[in-house]
Structure formats: C-alpha cells, structure tokens
Design an enzyme around this catalytic site. Structure first.
Site, mmCIF file in Angstrom:
data_model
loop_
_atom_site.group_PDB
_atom_site.id
_atom_site.type_symbol
_atom_site.label_atom_id
_atom_site.label_comp_id
_atom_site.label_asym_id
_atom_site.label_seq_id
_atom_site.Cartn_x
_atom_site.Cartn_y
_atom_site.Cartn_z
ATOM 1 N N GLY A 165 2.924 -8.844 2.208
ATOM 2 C CA GLY A 165 3.975 -7.739 1.301
ATOM 3 C C GLY A 165 4.991 -7.044 3.339
ATOM 4 N N TYR A 166 5.726 -6.765 3.131
ATOM 5 C CA TYR A 166 6.767 -5.701 3.977
ATOM 6 C C TYR A 166 6.726 -4.268 4.060
ATOM 7 C CZ TYR A 166 6.457 -10.491 5.398
ATOM 8 O OH TYR A 166 6.377 -11.511 6.270
#
Length: 164
Positions: A31-32
C-alpha cells in the site's frame, strides 16, 4: 552522481505465462502512503511474513530506492494510512538464460487480469542491451500507468484500457 541506492529496472507486460512449476513465489500486499501524483513514493509491503517500508524517487529506468525491514506490528499500525491505494499480487522469482532474475507478478482483486514481469540490472547499459525472452510482452518501463503506485488506484474501467 548520487549516494542514494539505485534501482535499474525494466518492466514488461506478459505475452505468454511461462511454466512456473517449481518457481518460488510469495504473496504480497502493498500500500502507498503517498498518492499516485506525488514525486516520492512511500510504500508499505508485506511479502509473506516479511514487512518493509520503502521510499522511491525518480521516474523511468533508473530510480532511487531505500527499503528497511519493519515489524509486523509497525506494518499493521501504518497499514490504515494506505486505504484506497493498495495492490495484492503473487510474485514469482525465477531465472533467465542470460543470468538475470525476473519478478513475475500476477495481480489479484481489481487488477486480476494483469500480469507483469520486471528485471533488475547492474547498469543502464545492461538494461538497454537486454533482449527479452519470447514470453515477455510490451515494454512498459516508461509508462507511468503501470507503476504499482498508479495501479493501486486503478478501477476496472481503467484496467480494461491497460490490459485491452
């Protein structure tokens, strides 16, 4: 010259899925924290039971990259910050006849029809001289739409355009 660690990598779509029997794999979720428009990429990754925090900068063939191992508890504490910017995939790590290794990603969820393969190189010259095997498809190294931080926010309509 830079003192930052560099990643020199080419990325391709798959033309044909090779025989992956016996090729080691890992389940990945990443995830960012940063958005797809940010020039710096701050990423959380879980690869099986290993957890990492990475920062990447730059675009194209050569990018800066730093990665540190973090605990599962640290990962879980930060993971909610990636809501809406996540990718899940199975990564296969195999070898090529020229001695290079590849990372073949088969995506899950919204991206389930997407498969990519990446090869890292010791130099730009080696990357540019690389002749991909027949099962590799279109080179998407310079196409920002295929960077994982962009794929993390792709909807099914956009995916159809990417894999069409």
């Amino acid at each position: 010259m830079t003192d930052r660690p560099l990643e020199i990598e080419r990325k391709f779509l798959l033309r044909i899925l090779p025989d992956l029997d016996g090729v080691p794999s890992a389940e990945i979720r990443q995830g960012y924290v940063t958005s797809s428009e940010d020039s710096i990429e701050l990423r959380l990754r879980q690869s099986d039971k290993n957890h990492f925090l990475s920062i990447k900068g730059g675009e194209g063939l050569v990018r800066s990259e730093r990665e540190v191992a973090i605990t599962a508890a640290q990962f879980e504490a930060l993971w909610p910050e990636t809501e809406g910017r996540r990718v899940e995939k199975t990564r296969f790590k195999g070898g090529l006849p020229g001695g290079q290794t590849y990372d073949l990603d088969i995506y899950a969820g919204t991206l389930k029809s997407l498969m990519t393969v990446e090869v890292e190189f010791p130099s730009e010259a080696a990357a540019e001289a690389f002749v991909p095997p027949d099962w590799f498809g279109m080179d998407v190294t310079l196409d920002k739409r295929y960077r994982n931080k962009a794929l993390a926010v792709v909807d099914s309509e956009m995916l159809a355009k990417l894999t069409g």
